[in-house]
Design an enzyme around this catalytic site. Structure first.
Site: not given
Ligand code: PGA
Length: 248
Positions: A67, A136, A138, A143
């Site tokens: 990313d 979280n 990801h 996400e």
């Protein structure tokens, strides 16, 4: 899914570096997905050390990063381009033409993500994808949410992801871009093999849920349970919440 638990983060990172080095020795033209973040830094240090001792040759390896922040140029010191140069590429012999990192500053992001996916296809797909995991859940910047995007796309970052990247932006999470370009969940799962590294207490809960909880888009890393060749490397702290029965 295989799980390896090492006593410390340093040992877990060294184990991942050894596995990557072994994969490159077995296949000098390896196509590998690479992460950024705090977790992989020690793996890159180990790989650089192996390279210095001529135990690994990256010259024919092709890399695809997971990313990049939207809006940052490759020269921006806060970009993942800069991160990869600083922590890895500046210290090894590697052909820049075999290095693919999404251009967060591309004027047309749709074209950019298509270019990235095409390059990946031309390279023959990922042999190995090395990933970290966000608190979280990801992977890359896929996400949690009601739906996931299969291929490389533009993603809206959750406050938690922005906060965990604040260290790159002078500690101010509001300065972290609200969007990023990310390899898609399907792109990651198309890799022939996946290696996930998680270290530290802060990852213990998400690791437990990702490895043994229900498979859900609300915890993207849980989709790894569907992949036939995943190795999870943990230190003792990150493994602290998984049940003994899950440890093999
Ligand atoms: P971290 O990030 O290594 O900085 O915890 C991991 C991730 O978000 O994938």
């Amino acid at each position: 899914m295989r799980i390896a638990i090492l006593p410390t983060g340093r040992e877990a990172s060294a184990a991942v570096a050894q596995i990557i080095a072994g994969a490159v020795r077995a296949r000098p033209g390896l196509v590998i997905g690479l992460p950024t973040g705090r977790t992989p830094v020690r793996v890159y240090e180990e790989l650089i050390a192996l390279h210095a001792r001529r135990r690994i040759d990256f010259r024919r390896v092709t890399t695809f990063n997971l990313d990049e922040f939207a809006g940052l140029t490759r020269r921006d010191p806060r970009s993942y381009h800069a991160f990869m140069r600083r922590h890895f590429f500046d210290h090894i012999q590697h052909d820049p033409a075999r290095r693919f990192i999404l251009n967060g500053a591309a004027r047309d992001w749709r074209r950019e993500v298509r270019r990235f996916e095409r390059a990946l296809l031309r390279a023959g797909g990922l042999d190995l994808c090395f990933v970290g995991i966000g608190r979280n859940g990801h992977l890359g910047f896929n996400e949690p949410g009601a739906a996931l995007t299969a291929r490389t796309h533009r993603a809206r970052l959750q406050p938690e992801s922005r906060r965990s990247n604040a260290y790159l932006f002078g500690g101010n999470w509001r300065k972290v871009p609200a969007d990023a370009l990310s390899m898609g969940m399907g792109t990651i799962l198309s890799a022939r093999a996946v290696i996930l590294l998680a270290t530290g207490k802060s990852k213990a809960s998400v690791v437990r849920r990702a490895l043994s909880g229900p498979i859900t888009t609300w915890l993207p890393a849980s989709l790894l349970q569907l992949h036939p060749d995943v190795l999870v490397v943990l230190d003792r702290e990150a493994a602290g919440a998984i049940r003994r029965t899950a440890r093999r």
